[in-house]
Design an enzyme around this catalytic site. Structure first.
Site, PDB file in Angstrom:
ATOM      1  N   HIS A   1     -27.169  22.499  31.675  1.00  0.00           N
ATOM      2  CA  HIS A   1     -26.652  23.067  33.058  1.00  0.00           C
ATOM      3  C   HIS A   1     -26.533  21.770  33.932  1.00  0.00           C
ATOM      4  O   HIS A   1     -27.585  21.132  34.206  1.00  0.00           O
ATOM      5  CB  HIS A   1     -27.313  24.079  33.704  1.00  0.00           C
ATOM      6  CG  HIS A   1     -26.624  24.644  34.657  1.00  0.00           C
ATOM      7  ND1 HIS A   1     -26.238  24.246  36.064  1.00  0.00           N
ATOM      8  CD2 HIS A   1     -26.278  26.160  34.908  1.00  0.00           C
ATOM      9  CE1 HIS A   1     -25.627  25.438  36.792  1.00  0.00           C
ATOM     10  NE2 HIS A   1     -25.628  26.265  35.954  1.00  0.00           N
TER      11      HIS A   1
ATOM     12  N   ASP B   1      -0.575   4.465   0.657  1.00  0.00           N
ATOM     13  CA  ASP B   1      -0.964   5.307   1.800  1.00  0.00           C
ATOM     14  C   ASP B   1      -0.409   5.310   3.037  1.00  0.00           C
ATOM     15  O   ASP B   1       0.167   4.234   3.470  1.00  0.00           O
ATOM     16  CB  ASP B   1      -2.753   5.109   1.864  1.00  0.00           C
ATOM     17  CG  ASP B   1      -3.089   4.161   2.663  1.00  0.00           C
ATOM     18  OD1 ASP B   1      -2.450   2.891   2.188  1.00  0.00           O
ATOM     19  OD2 ASP B   1      -4.224   3.833   3.207  1.00  0.00           O
TER      20      ASP B   1
ATOM     21  N   ARG C   1     -10.115  -6.599  17.319  1.00  0.00           N
ATOM     22  CA  ARG C   1      -9.359  -7.671  16.383  1.00  0.00           C
ATOM     23  C   ARG C   1      -9.754  -8.900  16.526  1.00  0.00           C
ATOM     24  O   ARG C   1     -10.211  -9.545  17.528  1.00  0.00           O
ATOM     25  CB  ARG C   1      -7.938  -7.546  16.977  1.00  0.00           C
ATOM     26  CG  ARG C   1      -7.285  -6.290  16.988  1.00  0.00           C
ATOM     27  CD  ARG C   1      -6.757  -5.863  15.507  1.00  0.00           C
ATOM     28  NE  ARG C   1      -6.209  -4.578  15.594  1.00  0.00           N
ATOM     29  CZ  ARG C   1      -5.488  -3.902  14.497  1.00  0.00           C
ATOM     30  NH1 ARG C   1      -5.483  -4.499  13.199  1.00  0.00           N
ATOM     31  NH2 ARG C   1      -5.221  -2.687  14.454  1.00  0.00           N
TER      32      ARG C   1
ATOM     33  N   HIS D   1       0.809  -1.304   0.020  1.00  0.00           N
ATOM     34  CA  HIS D   1      -0.053   0.050  -0.079  1.00  0.00           C
ATOM     35  C   HIS D   1       0.874   1.234   0.019  1.00  0.00           C
ATOM     36  O   HIS D   1       2.036   1.289   0.581  1.00  0.00           O
ATOM     37  CB  HIS D   1      -1.066  -0.019   1.211  1.00  0.00           C
ATOM     38  CG  HIS D   1      -0.432   0.251   2.509  1.00  0.00           C
ATOM     39  ND1 HIS D   1       0.132   1.176   3.433  1.00  0.00           N
ATOM     40  CD2 HIS D   1      -0.050  -1.262   3.322  1.00  0.00           C
ATOM     41  CE1 HIS D   1       0.301   0.919   4.474  1.00  0.00           C
ATOM     42  NE2 HIS D   1       0.412  -0.435   4.506  1.00  0.00           N
TER      43      HIS D   1
ATOM     44  N   GLU E   1      -5.485   1.156   2.491  1.00  0.00           N
ATOM     45  CA  GLU E   1      -5.086   0.106   3.449  1.00  0.00           C
ATOM     46  C   GLU E   1      -5.335   0.725   4.869  1.00  0.00           C
ATOM     47  O   GLU E   1      -5.872   0.180   5.810  1.00  0.00           O
ATOM     48  CB  GLU E   1      -3.597  -0.441   3.310  1.00  0.00           C
ATOM     49  CG  GLU E   1      -3.601  -1.810   3.920  1.00  0.00           C
ATOM     50  CD  GLU E   1      -3.052  -1.691   5.189  1.00  0.00           C
ATOM     51  OE1 GLU E   1      -3.214  -2.918   5.839  1.00  0.00           O
ATOM     52  OE2 GLU E   1      -2.672  -0.771   5.871  1.00  0.00           O
ATOM     53  N   GLU E   2      -4.767   1.836   5.134  1.00  0.00           N
ATOM     54  CA  GLU E   2      -4.606   2.447   6.425  1.00  0.00           C
ATOM     55  C   GLU E   2      -5.968   2.843   7.108  1.00  0.00           C
ATOM     56  O   GLU E   2      -5.958   3.361   8.182  1.00  0.00           O
ATOM     57  CB  GLU E   2      -3.409   3.368   6.714  1.00  0.00           C
ATOM     58  CG  GLU E   2      -2.100   3.008   6.124  1.00  0.00           C
ATOM     59  CD  GLU E   2      -1.340   2.202   7.260  1.00  0.00           C
ATOM     60  OE1 GLU E   2      -2.396   1.760   8.286  1.00  0.00           O
ATOM     61  OE2 GLU E   2      -0.316   1.820   7.433  1.00  0.00           O
TER      62      GLU E   2
ATOM     63  N   HIS F   1       2.854   3.920  12.564  1.00  0.00           N
ATOM     64  CA  HIS F   1       1.682   4.369  13.123  1.00  0.00           C
ATOM     65  C   HIS F   1       1.898   5.467  14.101  1.00  0.00           C
ATOM     66  O   HIS F   1       0.961   6.204  14.592  1.00  0.00           O
ATOM     67  CB  HIS F   1       0.527   3.509  13.589  1.00  0.00           C
ATOM     68  CG  HIS F   1      -0.018   2.779  12.574  1.00  0.00           C
ATOM     69  ND1 HIS F   1      -1.242   2.090  12.383  1.00  0.00           N
ATOM     70  CD2 HIS F   1       0.447   2.216  11.549  1.00  0.00           C
ATOM     71  CE1 HIS F   1      -1.480   1.297  11.613  1.00  0.00           C
ATOM     72  NE2 HIS F   1      -0.428   1.387  10.792  1.00  0.00           N
TER      73      HIS F   1
HETATM   74  N1  BES Z   1       1.576  -2.698   8.403  1.00  0.00           N
HETATM   75  C1  BES Z   1       0.070  -2.938   8.988  1.00  0.00           C
HETATM   76  C2  BES Z   1      -0.286  -4.197   9.269  1.00  0.00           C
HETATM   77  C3  BES Z   1       0.303  -4.725  10.490  1.00  0.00           C
HETATM   78  C4  BES Z   1       0.386  -4.381  11.533  1.00  0.00           C
HETATM   79  C5  BES Z   1       1.090  -5.988  10.362  1.00  0.00           C
HETATM   80  C6  BES Z   1       0.846  -4.699  12.793  1.00  0.00           C
HETATM   81  C7  BES Z   1       1.858  -6.240  11.396  1.00  0.00           C
HETATM   82  C8  BES Z   1       1.945  -5.944  12.720  1.00  0.00           C
HETATM   83  C9  BES Z   1      -0.955  -2.261   8.092  1.00  0.00           C
HETATM   84  O1  BES Z   1      -0.343  -1.233   7.173  1.00  0.00           O
HETATM   85  C10 BES Z   1      -1.837  -1.654   9.168  1.00  0.00           C
HETATM   86  O2  BES Z   1      -1.845  -0.831   9.866  1.00  0.00           O
HETATM   87  N2  BES Z   1      -3.256  -2.069   9.055  1.00  0.00           N
HETATM   88  C11 BES Z   1      -4.125  -1.693   9.761  1.00  0.00           C
HETATM   89  C12 BES Z   1      -5.493  -2.215   8.857  1.00  0.00           C
HETATM   90  C13 BES Z   1      -6.842  -1.657   9.409  1.00  0.00           C
HETATM   91  C14 BES Z   1      -6.854  -0.366   9.324  1.00  0.00           C
HETATM   92  C15 BES Z   1      -7.965  -2.561   8.875  1.00  0.00           C
HETATM   93  C16 BES Z   1      -4.225  -2.449  10.779  1.00  0.00           C
HETATM   94  O3  BES Z   1      -3.815  -3.423  11.402  1.00  0.00           O
HETATM   95  O4  BES Z   1      -4.959  -1.372  12.023  1.00  0.00           O
HETATM   96 ZN    ZN Z   2       1.073  -1.083   6.263  1.00  0.00          ZN
END
Ligand code: BES
Ligand code: ZN
Length: 459
Positions: free
Chosen positions: A216, A91, A331, A89, A156-157, A430
């Site tokens: 209030h 982005d 998750r 990705h 993707e992000e 992130h």
């Molecule tokens: N590169 C990550 C996925 C990832 C995160 C792999 C941690 C291994 C360990 C990817 O870019 C990502 O952050 N994906 C998001 C997807 C979500 C927004 C659907 C995530 O995992 O939060």
């Molecule tokens: Zn990623």
């Protein structure tokens, strides 16, 4: 047939220029969640497409979606050779809090063998690992040993909301013998790692309302519902005293870990102290009965990602907020289904909403969990390629993050999706001060070279 030594020495010779190319791409702030950056995400896609066209791809396109475009390219060199589909990705995540960065996020800087900047590891660097390997074959060895297709997404992000449509629309383009994704991390420094499990996700916006306006808190407090109090209670009730999630039916489809799986995970040299220290945490926490890696890799979660209500300014203000809201995500693990979980979450909130409060549950996006069929021969091939490049045995790991594409493509092609990641767990993806280990970048390119070479001999 390309001479592999020539290809590899090309990778050595071009090492610095490959870094410079990554710097150029990372200067484009392709933040997919930001409305103001919409043009930059497109610019990032166009930049990549130009780079791929310069490498003589036989087809290339900007694939439009309802929001951000993806990039597609292919090098079809020989119909008798296998075809590899590569996904990544372009982005990136937002950069806040900006004051925490030691150097500007979109002016990547090289320090101590690392490249610091947003998108360096997640995921532009990992996409360029493949682009550079392709270049090395074409310019260093004369030809590619396999057919290659590449799709690089721009959403993707933010949950890949249009990916299913995109993949449906372009399904003919996405057929392949093998699929590889480089968007995960290695288990530790210098340890080549194939990721064989990812968690899925279901993401929600929850709003609790009780009043049509802020009121209030002296005149009304204690006499009507306070949505902030109500939301806090609802959230507090989502886990029991053992850290298990209380939503009815939530665990119904969760596969029990086998003894073998638990042993494999326990055998990995996990440094829990260092893992905690990497985010400044002082103690582990979570569901009773599981180790930390089991919790993060194999168990579902429910987390509040954001919380807001009422007066946020400096000093006091005596007010009952009209509404309270939370960003909440789960998750997911095999065989949970994001849409089913969305229904359960909705039902839970409706059932437990106190009288006088209305609750709105907005399902924003979802992705399925993935567990790889590690007995498929491609895993031995990938292990060999990875080990050759890094000079260390390759381990199987899982990750707690999500990549919606992975399960979708695996289901669609019927082929396993190889997760060959070159990140490091402490590279601040992130977060402020994201970085990429430049040795991994270099050896990643060599791993891709070995992988393509090995795959070429499967037909
Ligand atoms: N590169 C990550 C996925 C990832 C995160 C792999 C941690 C291994 C360990 C990817 O870019 C990502 O952050 N994906 C998001 C997807 C979500 C927004 C659907 C995530 O995992 O939060
Ligand atoms: Zn990623």
């Amino acid at each position: 047939m390309a001479d592999l030594d020539q290809v590899l020495s090309y990778v050595d010779r071009e090492r610095q220029r490959f870094v410079a190319d990554l710097v150029t791409w990372c200067r484009i702030p392709s933040i997919s969640s930001s409305e103001q950056h919409r043009g930059e995400v497109r610019r990032s896609a166009e930049h990549l497409r130009e780079r791929l066209m310069a490498l003589g791809c036989t087809t290339s396109a900007i694939l439009e979606t309802k929001l951000h475009p993806a990039v597609y390219a292919e090098w079809m060199v020989d119909p008798s050779k296998p075809t590899l589909l590569i996904y990544g990705h372009h982005d990136v995540q937002p950069i806040d809090p900006l004051p925490e960065w030691h150097s500007p996020p979109f002016e990547p800087e090289e320090r101590e063998g690392r490249l610091w900047g947003r998108g360096t590891v997640d995921d532009k660097g990992q996409v360029l690992i493949h682009v550079n390997a392709i270049e090395a074959f074409l310019r260093g060895g004369g030809a590619l040993p396999i057919n290659i297709k590449m799709i690089v997404e721009g959403e993707e992000e933010i949950g890949s909301a249009h990916l299913d449509d995109l993949m449906q629309e372009h399904r003919d383009r996405l057929s392949a013998d093998f699929v590889v994704v480089s968007d995960t991390a290695m288990f530790g420094r210098g340890i080549p790692s194939l990721c064989v499990g990812l968690r899925g996700i279901a993401y929600f916006d929850i709003t609790v309302r009780a009043l049509t306006m802020d009121a209030h808190s002296g005149s009304f407090g204690g006499g009507v519902q306070n949505p902030a109090n109500a939301l806090a209670r609802l959230i507090a009730g989502l886990h029991d005293e053992n850290g298990a999630i209380t939503i009815a039916g939530f665990y119904d489809r969760v596969r029990t870990l086998t003894e073998g799986e638990r042993k494999e995970i326990a055998a990995l040299p996990f440094d829990e102290k260092a893992w905690l220290a990497s985010v400044g945490a002082t103690a582990v926490a979570g569901e009773k009965g599981y180790s930390t890696l089991e919790r993060v890799w194999t168990r579902p979660t429910l987390d509040i990602n954001g919380l807001s209500s009422g007066f946020q300014g400096k000093g006091p203000k005596t007010v009952l907020p009209a509404f309270a809201s939370a960003k909440l995500s789960c998750r997911l693990v095999p065989d949970q289904d994001p849409r089913e979980i969305a229904k359960l979450v909705e039902a839970h909130f409706q059932k437990h909403a106190p009288a006088g409060c209305s609750v709105e549950v907005d399902y924003l996006h979802g992705g399925h969990p993935y567990l790889a069929p590690t007995d498929h021969p491609v895993y031995e091939i990938a292990k060999r390629a990875f080990t050759r490049a890094f000079g260390q045995p390759t381990v199987f790991i899982r990750e707690g993050g999500s990549i919606p594409f992975v399960r979708t493509i695996a289901d669609r092609t019927g082929k396993p999706c190889l997760l060959m990641g070159f990140g490091q767990p402490d590279e601040n993806a992130h977060a402020p001060n994201e970085w990429l280990d430049l040795e991994n970048y270099h050896l990643g390119i060599k791993s891709a070279v070995y992988l393509y070479d090995e795959l070429s001999r499967t037909k």
